[in-house]
Write an enzyme that holds these catalytic residues in place. Sequence first.
Site: not given
Length: 818
Positions: A206, A319, A351, A728
Amino acid sequence: MSALSQRPDNPVVGVELPHEAASLHVTGAALYTDDLVDRTPGALHAWPVQSTQAHARVTRLDVEPARRAPGVVRVLTADDVPGVNDAGVKHDEPLFPSEVMFFGHAICWVLAETLEAARQAAALVEVDYEPLPALIDVKEAIDAESFQGGRPKMERGDVDAGIERSAHVFSGEFQFSGQEHFYLETHAALALVDEFGQVFVQSSTQHPSETQEIVAHVLGLASHEVTVQCLRMGGGFGGKEMQPHGFAAIAALGSTLTGRPVRLRLNRTLDMTMSGKRHGFHAEWRVGFDDDGRLQALDATLTADGGWSLDLSEPVLARALCHIDNAYWVPDVRVNGRIAKTHKTSQTAFRGFGGPQGMLVIEDILGRCAPLLGIDAETLRRRNFYAEGQPTPYGQPVQQADRLRRTWDQVKETGDWDARVAEIAAFNAAHDDVKRGLAITPVKFGISFNLTAFNQAGALVHVYKDGSVLINHGGTEMGQGLHTKMLQVAATSLGVPLQTVRLAPTRTDKVPNTSATAASSGADLNGGAVKNACEQIRERLAQVAAQELGVSAADMRFSDGKVFAIGQQDKAVEWAEVVRRAYFQRVQLWAAGFYRTEGLHWDSTVMQGSPFKYFAYGCAATEVEVDGFTGAYRTRRVDIVHDVGDSLSPLVDIGQVEGGFVQGAGWLTLEDLRWDESDRPTRGRLLTQAASTYKLPSFSEMPEVFNVALLEHAHEEGAVYGSKAVGEPPLMLAFSVREALRQACAAFGPAGTSVDLASPATPEAVFWALSEARDGEQGHLRLDGAAADVPDQRPAGATGARPESEAVLESSGTPAQV
Ligand code: MTE
Ligand code: MOS
């Protein structure tokens, strides 16, 4: 409407198209990295020697027996590394370790003519270990104070004062599991060297730019000597954001040392035992509500189970902290974060990237506290929604908060909420051994990388003399439909039909210094860059066409392969003709595009700022049915309304919502990662290392009725063509499944029962939860202070809430009874 978000007439964005490679995917014609081996003569195959200890010093490593084995060409060890022996960006991940840090850790790699020869030879390598103590469970690490990385703290207001003024105070503990990515395509890399010693690595990654950086630092090369290409991935889900680097580096190192192509592909067991997963977390919390159930204060400590190295644990934790509020306004907040260091795989992006973990904590709190407050969970949640402009605990005002209510109300309306609540109550009253539950939960998810610098992207757009267009951008395709969207963006901004545009695979020599395709921001960032490149070209072409027509360039329009001045469609010129004329006028027909997200700032030292461009919103209602004898359940119906802005590609977006939801439901209800926590020699071994023991959602777990709608009138000013990120956020809609299971469990007990539910809520966990409810147990919450006012709806004889002194403060993956 902003220039970025405004759509021209006849846009190709917004058209329902299948994924650009759908037919290739389903026919098996799509090429993945490992498919290239068959086209690469002379490729060697790599196989690891894996540690059989969770934590140990390697006291002797004898690779001679492997070297002498048939077909073996070379065994790679630490001595072979010309650059830095490290696979990460934190320099805490030795590629060839002298101290193994988890069961399955690769110690060295065998290269052979065939995969089978490499595998057999790897078994001949002799390793002696000096065992060291191994921490497996996150609680063991907490007790041993084994932490790594920073310890962020996010604070607003005075949490103690907030608790003080609260009418109801509860506290509890919650430990929940991680998740295996289980992308269909396991980690893979194929490396070649050319006559200058330049390295070309095809990698299922990714983050090609970072794979390039790591390969370069392992080999002691500069970045311009290493090119990384990613054709596509058979799923990444965050698992290929950082984890591919080491594997690519092994292949590249092998190739530079042997001069031959080297292929490394993990089989499923290798992948599951070696690569990082979603972080499990441990949470401790104290929460205060006023008399109406309005949240007053939240004091929490989140401990992410980071595994053996840091990897992405710090941003994942950040996060998590930034999402513990989910959709709810909490005046006084203090959240402490820390990362446990355990002897397991290095947990990584997955995710939602910590968002799901933060949000699970508050959703669990609300689900457990609602009955104790005497308020139904639906009312409690909605009552606590953010109002427009209220700031998050990290100081960002919540914009478009009305979308929480809009999606919520639409789900309730189209999902026939009120009627079904009554139906379910009647059903439950009529059935002793089967109960149904219905729950609705919201999602508010911040879009952008927390770290501001990552919010940039590049693109390269070529227009050839015949008018055909080739685009390249910095994002990678992992099934999420990014390439489909980029084709639509390019066709829209150039005003050409979709077939005019082709897209070439992601390569670091086409677009440099890219960010990972992650944080759901692939389309926002790369779409901005593609659009920018196309607009540069279009402006030049507009000059050419305007001159010929004798009008101003500003009046030129490009639509569906035609170029014309406003109001003069009859005099339109073909796109290819304008391109041809531009070429002869020596006008540049290609452009590099760039995009940076404006208006972001973030100070990670104080966890304050406006790190997100906007929030994505959604709501889901789920109905389940639970069997009282076994805890087995099925999902009867799901209704979702999700906000993707003005969709760039509606079919793709609906697929993302469905897939994200099911993946989230898998995390919360089925997928049960188990590690050997015994003191046997196999301590630390991943017990669930194949699909036989690790249960993924499959067709039989799909909701029987599954309605997904995209929120209408949802234009987003701040993103390309008015769209929003989708990758997500829908995963977190699956909280509704868990909360519905909680409701169904509660229905086995007296009214007002607070249910503790382990995560994952496997049938076994559901069985324990409903058994407790049936026995009249009131969950494992501490009720502090004024909590004595809790309305008592339990019949005489029920034991009720446990007083603090004898509370069992646990709600973990393994209930106490097991
Ligand atoms: N969808 C599919 N089919 N496969 C994937 O690997 N990854 C998810 C999501 N959707 C993924 C997916 C994750 S973790 C992210 S961050 C986004 O896609 C990344 O792509 P985007 O930024 O283009 O949405
Ligand atoms: Mo996604 S977890 O940001 O790759």
